[in-house]
Write a protein that holds these residues in place. Sequence first.
Motif, PDB file in Angstrom:
ATOM      1  N   GLY A 296      44.360  35.690  46.883  1.00 12.62           N
ATOM      2  CA  GLY A 296      45.147  37.378  47.076  1.00 12.62           C
ATOM      3  C   GLY A 296      45.221  37.755  48.334  1.00 12.62           C
ATOM      4  O   GLY A 296      45.564  38.953  48.425  1.00 12.62           O
ATOM      5  N   ASN A 297      45.549  36.833  49.451  1.00 12.99           N
ATOM      6  CA  ASN A 297      45.836  37.313  50.698  1.00 12.99           C
ATOM      7  C   ASN A 297      47.110  37.976  50.985  1.00 12.99           C
ATOM      8  O   ASN A 297      47.516  38.211  52.199  1.00 12.99           O
ATOM      9  CB  ASN A 297      45.396  36.238  51.761  1.00 12.99           C
ATOM     10  N   ARG A 381      41.784  41.790  44.719  1.00  4.80           N
ATOM     11  CA  ARG A 381      42.309  42.027  43.624  1.00  4.80           C
ATOM     12  C   ARG A 381      43.245  43.267  43.860  1.00  4.80           C
ATOM     13  O   ARG A 381      42.937  44.183  44.744  1.00  4.80           O
ATOM     14  CB  ARG A 381      41.245  42.391  42.426  1.00  4.80           C
ATOM     15  N   GLY A 382      44.088  43.401  42.813  1.00  2.73           N
ATOM     16  CA  GLY A 382      45.269  44.334  42.853  1.00  2.73           C
ATOM     17  C   GLY A 382      46.376  44.019  42.315  1.00  2.73           C
ATOM     18  O   GLY A 382      46.566  42.975  42.167  1.00  2.73           O
ATOM     19  N   LYS A 387      43.155  46.667  45.579  1.00  2.00           N
ATOM     20  CA  LYS A 387      42.171  47.398  44.823  1.00  2.00           C
ATOM     21  C   LYS A 387      40.748  47.351  45.167  1.00  2.00           C
ATOM     22  O   LYS A 387      40.153  48.196  45.527  1.00  2.00           O
ATOM     23  CB  LYS A 387      42.508  47.614  43.266  1.00  2.00           C
ATOM     24  N   LYS A 388      40.479  45.947  45.127  1.00  2.00           N
ATOM     25  CA  LYS A 388      39.095  45.462  45.421  1.00  2.00           C
ATOM     26  C   LYS A 388      38.965  44.123  45.947  1.00  2.00           C
ATOM     27  O   LYS A 388      40.069  43.525  46.024  1.00  2.00           O
ATOM     28  CB  LYS A 388      38.477  45.172  43.946  1.00  2.00           C
ATOM     29  N   VAL A 389      37.933  44.025  46.562  1.00  7.18           N
ATOM     30  CA  VAL A 389      37.651  42.732  47.240  1.00  7.18           C
ATOM     31  C   VAL A 389      36.268  42.184  46.914  1.00  7.18           C
ATOM     32  O   VAL A 389      35.567  42.846  46.506  1.00  7.18           O
ATOM     33  CB  VAL A 389      37.360  42.883  48.997  1.00  7.18           C
ATOM     34  N   LYS A 390      36.289  40.822  46.344  1.00  2.39           N
ATOM     35  CA  LYS A 390      35.324  40.294  45.961  1.00  2.39           C
ATOM     36  C   LYS A 390      34.612  39.400  47.139  1.00  2.39           C
ATOM     37  O   LYS A 390      35.358  38.709  47.976  1.00  2.39           O
ATOM     38  CB  LYS A 390      35.566  39.130  44.974  1.00  2.39           C
ATOM     39  N   GLU A 403      31.472  43.091  44.573  1.00  4.29           N
ATOM     40  CA  GLU A 403      32.680  43.353  44.582  1.00  4.29           C
ATOM     41  C   GLU A 403      32.776  45.196  45.079  1.00  4.29           C
ATOM     42  O   GLU A 403      32.249  46.034  44.897  1.00  4.29           O
ATOM     43  CB  GLU A 403      33.300  43.472  43.157  1.00  4.29           C
ATOM     44  N   VAL A 404      33.740  45.097  46.175  1.00  6.15           N
ATOM     45  CA  VAL A 404      33.857  46.414  46.874  1.00  6.15           C
ATOM     46  C   VAL A 404      35.354  47.015  46.526  1.00  6.15           C
ATOM     47  O   VAL A 404      36.388  46.199  46.802  1.00  6.15           O
ATOM     48  CB  VAL A 404      33.717  46.449  48.254  1.00  6.15           C
ATOM     49  N   SER A 405      35.512  48.315  46.260  1.00  8.28           N
ATOM     50  CA  SER A 405      36.775  49.047  46.021  1.00  8.28           C
ATOM     51  C   SER A 405      37.319  49.225  47.556  1.00  8.28           C
ATOM     52  O   SER A 405      36.376  49.711  48.378  1.00  8.28           O
ATOM     53  CB  SER A 405      36.638  49.957  45.156  1.00  8.28           C
ATOM     54  N   CYS A 406      38.545  49.220  47.800  1.00  9.00           N
ATOM     55  CA  CYS A 406      39.098  49.485  49.146  1.00  9.00           C
ATOM     56  C   CYS A 406      40.392  49.637  49.030  1.00  9.00           C
ATOM     57  O   CYS A 406      41.053  49.396  47.718  1.00  9.00           O
ATOM     58  CB  CYS A 406      38.746  48.566  50.007  1.00  9.00           C
TER      59      CYS A 406
END
Lengths: 1003, 196, 109
Positions: A296-297, A381-382, A387-390, A403-406
Motif C-alpha cells: 500500500g505504499n 489501508r485506504g 486511512k490506517k496503517v498496520k 492498527e493506527v488511523s492516520c
Amino acid sequence: MSKRIATQGRLIDRSRALTFTFNGRDMRGHPGDTLASALLANDQMLVGRSFKYHRPRGIVASGAEEPNALVNLGTGPSFEPNQRATTTELFDRLKARSQNHWPSLEFDIGAINARLSRLLPAGFYYKTFLRPRAFWKHVYEPIIRQSAGLGQAPKDRDCDTYEYFYATTDIVVVGGGIAGLLTARSAAQSGAQVLVLEQTAHLGGRTPVDGGTVDGQPASAFIDALLEELRAMANVTMRSRCMGAGIYDHGFVLGYERLTDHDPDAAGPRHRLWRIRAKQVITATGAIERPLAFAGNDLPGVMLASAMRDYLINYGVMVGQRVIVATNNDDAYRTAIALKEAGADVLRILDARDSGGGPLMQKARELGIRIDCGRAIGKVRGGKRVKKVKICAQNSSGGALEEVSCDAVAMSGGWSPVVHLWSHCGGKLLWDDGAAHFRPDPARPPTGADGNGFVSTAGAAHGDFALGDIVAQAHEAGRKAAQAIGMKPKKHDAPIAAETREARLLPVWLMPAGANIGLRSKAWLDYQNDVKVSDVELAAREGYESVEHTKRYTTLGMATDQGKLSNINGLATLANSLGTPIPSVGTTTFRPPYTPISMGAIAGEARDAIFQPLRCTPIHHWHEAHDAAWEPVGHWRRPYTYPRADEAHADAVAREIKNVRQAVGLLDASTLGKLIVKGPDAGKFLDMLYTNMMSTLQPGRCRYGLMCNENGFLIDDGVVARLDEQSFLCHTTSGGADQIHAHMEEWLQTEWWDWQVYVANATEQFAQIAVVGPKARKLLEKLGGMDLSAETLPLMAWAEGEIAGIRARVFRISFSGELSFEIAVPASQGLALWTALIEAGREFGVMPYGTEALHVMRAEKGFIMIGDETDGTVIPQDLGLDWAISKKKEDYLGKRAQQRTHMASPDRWKLVGLETTDGTVLPEGAYAVGEGLNANGQRVTQGRVTSTYYSPTLERGIAMGLVLHGPERMGEVLEFPGTDGQVYHAKIVDPVFYDKEGTKQNV
Amino acid sequence: MSEPVSALNHAGFDGLAKVTECGLHGMITLRGDLAARAVKAAATGASGVKMPGPNEVQSKGDNALCWMSPDELLVICDYKDVRQVLDKMHKSLGAAHALAVDMSDARTMFCVTGSSARDVMAKLTPADLSPATFGPGQIRRSRLAQIPAAFWLEDDQSFRIICFRSVAQYAFDLLCTAAGAGSDVGYFSAAPIRPT
Amino acid sequence: MLILTCPYCGIEADETELASGGEAHLTRHGPGTSEDDFSNYLFTRQNPLGVHFERWRHAHGCGKWFHAARDTGTLEVFATYPAQTAEPPKTVCDAIRKRRPGWTWQGTA
C-alpha cells in the motif's frame, strides 16, 4: 487532510493569490507555489491513475523525481502532456488535467485492471499477445494503443518559440544547491569562468529546509550571503530554471532553460537549449530519497519524508495532520520534528532499526513523539487516500501488532546520490555498503579529449550527506577542477559547518523483511509503471538475471521518470531474488536527458520560415510575383512551371515547351554550379576528374564532361568552358555544386597536394539565364552589345562582352536541342537582365519556362539527367556515353573501377528510348518484366524506366530506361506492369526522339 | 546599365540588436601561397591594408583583408572599385600561381550591432564568442544555424557577417529571430541576472 | 560531440563544423592494379576499438582536410595533423605511444 498553514512557506508570496483549475475545479494558490504544493494546499490528494492498474495515485515527491503527479497542462496550441506537478511553477489561470483515466479521475473504469492484477504479471504483454499472429495487428495492438500511454499527444501546432544558445566556458557546475554554489565560488576564486545551472527556480537547494549552521550562521543566511558574493563575481554566471540535462563527449553539456513556463504571457521563447562546451564539469546534483517497499505504499498520502518536509517549510503546506513516519535512517526524523513543531500530530516514528537513530531521534523524543524501533509498516489501508496503517515488526512476515488511523505516511528508505549526469558520458559507480547506495567512483571519471577526467562531483552527488563534509568537499572540488584546467588557486579557507551526528542507516529493501506474497504483491517499486516487488521476483524466477533485461521485461524504471525513485529498490530486490550482491547486478544505463525536455527545445529556432535554408536565385522574387509553381532542388527553389490563371500544370508545361520550340523561352539557370579551376596543373587535374579529355579544350570553347567517383559511378555532369590557358569554368548540376567543389578540394588536398591548382566556387557570383528557341538570337540582338552570330559564336563556344549594358559571358550550349545562349551576369544585375529580356522579348513571344519544360525537352533530345538516369549505381557506359570517355587517358577517377568484371559485363542494363505502343505515358520507375522467377521467387526483371514524360512536341508519351542488352533489342516490345494494375507495353527505340541530326541547335 | 542590387536591398530590423543588410561590397577571393611575396604584395597593394595573420582581419577605411584559410584571403573594397582592384592584383601577381576572382555578388553582408550582439550571435553559431577568445580584429568561419558564414567584430558591439547570397533571406530571418523581443540571454551583455 | 583542433587554422572546432571522411592513410589504387588490391582500396576498412586514424574536413571553417589520431573507445584525441602525408608523422606516433605504450603504426616499430 492536507492544508496550508499560517506559518512556514519560505518560497511563497502570501500577499498575492493565484487562481487555477484542476480537472475544471477552481483552486487557489500563491506565487512561488508549484502546482503540486498548490494541489496539496487544496487537499487534492488524488492526482492521477497509474499506468497499468489505474490505481489512485497521489503526489509522492517534491521535485524532478516525481513519478505520479503527471498532468496535462494548458489547452489547444499550448497543450502539453506528462508535466510533473512538482516541477511546474504555479501561474495565474493555469489549467491542469489529470491523465490516464476514463471517464473521470474519481471513477475510472480502467481500475478493473487492479482486480485483474494477478492476470497481468510481469511480461504480460510478451506472454499473451504472441498468438495467433494475425491478432497482433488487428486486435491486440489497437486495444493496447487505446489503453497505453499516459498523457495525450497534442493535436494543435505548438504556439511557442524555442532557441539555442551556445556557450563555451571553463567550468560548468550542474546544481545550484550549497555544494554547487561553494564549488562555483572556489573555482571562480581560482580564476575560472564558471556557469552554474540550477533546474529549479531557486538557488540554494534543500539546505534551507534541512537546516544546519555554516561558519557560525544559520545555513539559509549563509547561502543568501554566498549568492550575493557569487552575483558580484564577473566570472560567475548562474542560471536558474536551467537544468543540466546531459553530459556528452569532450565536455559538451546540454542545458534546458525554461523561460516562460512559469509566466506564459511573457514575450520571447519558451525554452532555450544551452549547448555548452566546458573544460571541466562538476555535478552537484544532490540526492534523491528512496521510498520504502511496503504494502500500500502507493496510496495517496504516502509520501517521501523529505518531500513532506519540503511542502511544509517551502510552501507552508501540511500534507497530513496525523502522520506516521517510517524510516531506516536519521534524516526522516527531521520531517517528524518539523511537522511536530508546526503543529501536526506525529503519531509514530517507525524506525526499522532495532537500536533507532542518533541525536535527531533524541530530539524527536524530547518533543514527545513516540518512536518504535525495529518496527515497520505492514500495510497501508485506504481507498483514494491513506486511512490506517498496520504496524508490524520489521523482522516478521507482516503479522500486525496494531492498527493506527492516520491521514499521511512519511517514508524514507535512505538517499541515493543523483549519479545520472556523472554516468551519462561513462563515469563509473561504486557501491557504498554503509550508505547502501551507488556513488561516483572518482578514480573512474568520464574522460575527455586529452584522456583525462573532465567530470567531478560535489556534495550529496559525491556521496557526502553530512553538511560539514559537503561544504568541505565542495570547496575542494571547485579548486581541483580549476587546477585541472591549469589555474593556480590561491588559498581560501573552506567553510566549516557544525555537525549533527547521524546513526548508520539499515538497508531495508522490503518492509517487513519477511513480507508474505500478499504484501509483496502490493508493495510498489515503480509507481509510474506499476511494478511491484512480486513482479521483479517473478522475473528473477523466470530467468532474468541482467538488470537491463529485467527492466524491459517488467517495465521497471521505464517511461518519463526513468526510475529515479525505483532504480535502487528494484535492483536490490532483483539482487536479493537472485541471491547475489547488489553491485554485481549493477545499474541500468543512465541516458540523457535527466528529465524529458521539449521537442521544441531540440528543434530550436528551426521552424516555419527558418525550418531550413531556402536558396533563392537573384530572380526569385520575379518568379514569385509571376505565380511560379516551385520545385525543390537541394535547398534551391526553382520554378517548375509558370501556370496562368486556371491553367493546369501539365498544360502550362506544354505551352512553355511549344513556345521554346517555336519562338523563345527564358530559363533561370542561376542554380547551375560554377567552379573556377585555375593553375598550371588545372588541365591535368580536370583530366583526372572528368572521364573525357579536358586539357585539350581550347580557350573560348566549351566541352560536355562526365564525373565519376572512385567506384566508377557517374556523379555529375556539365559543360566545361576554358577561360584561358590556366583557367577553366566547370558547370555542375544545380544540386551538385557544393559536393563537386568539396570533391575537387578533397582530391587536391589529400591526394595530389603537390599539383598547382586552386578552385573557387563562383556559383552564386552569377545569375545565369538561358535564352532558348529559334528566336533567341533575334531577341539578344535587339538588346545588343555583342556579336552573337553563328560565325562569331558557334555551338560549344563562349564569349565575353556586354548585353543590355551588363557585363556578361555568353555560352552557346543547348540542353533542349534548340538554338540556345546561356548568359551569365553578376548576380546583382540578374533581375535587370531578366526583365530586360522579358520586355524586349514581348514582340518575339518570349515566355519564361520552368524545370519541367527543361526536363521534357532534354528527354526529347535523349540527354541524360543526373538523378534520373543515374542513381549512384550507374556508370557512363550504361548510358551509351562511351563517346565521352577518353580511351587515351591512362587514368581518371573511376577508370579502374569501370574495369572490374561486373562493371564491364555485357549484361549490364543499358540506356534506350521507350515508346508506348498506344502513346500513353509509362509510369515512373516501372520495371520491365521477363520470363520466370528469380532466386527469391520474384518475377524476373529486365529493365526499368528512368525518365518518362508526355512530349507535347511529339504529342505522345516518351521515356528513357535501362534495359538488359537494350541497344541490341531495338523494336522489341517490353511489358511494364504499373502499380495501377495495368500492364504497359513499350517498344525499345533510340533515346533521341527529336531532331536526331541536331540541326536546330546549330544555327 | 542597371543599378546592381544586393540580395535584400538594405533590409533592417531593430530588436535586442540592430540587424542590417549592409548592401553590396567589393569582395575578391584570393587564393595563393600567403607567404609568397607576389601574393602578399597583391593583397596589401590593392587594398592598402596590412597583411592579416591567421584568423585575423585587417582593415583601413572601407577596405579590409580577411584571412579565410592558410591559402585564402578575402579582399574587401568598395563595390564599384572591384574591377580596378582586381586588375591591380592581377598585375601584381604576374606569373605567380594564384587565383583572384570577383565574388562580390556571391555574398551578402550583414551588420549586427548593440550591447547584446554577442548574445544574439551565440544563439546561432557554435563558435566560442567569449571576449577572451574572440575580439575585434579576429575573424571566424563557422556556421549560423544551418548555413556557413564568416564573421568578425568591428568593435566590441558590432559584428560583420558574410554568407552566400542565395541564403540571405534565411540568414536575415535567423538574425531577426535571434534578436527578437523577450529573448535576451544576458550572458555576454552582463545584464543583471534574472531574479530568483 | 567531438572537438577537434584544425591543424591549419588552429580553431578548436565543434563536431558540427566538421565533416568526417572515414579512414586516413589509404593508398589510392588506379588502373593497372590487381582486383584484390583495388577492392581493398575501395571497400576494406579498419574498424578498431582503440587507436584509429581518420580524415576530417573543417567544412564550416577554413575548408581544409586534416587527419585525427584518436581512440575510438575513449574518444581521446592524440593528435590532429595536416593531410599531406602518407603515414602518421613521428611526432604523432610518439604522442600515441606516450598514452598507449607499446602501440605501433601498422604493427611495425
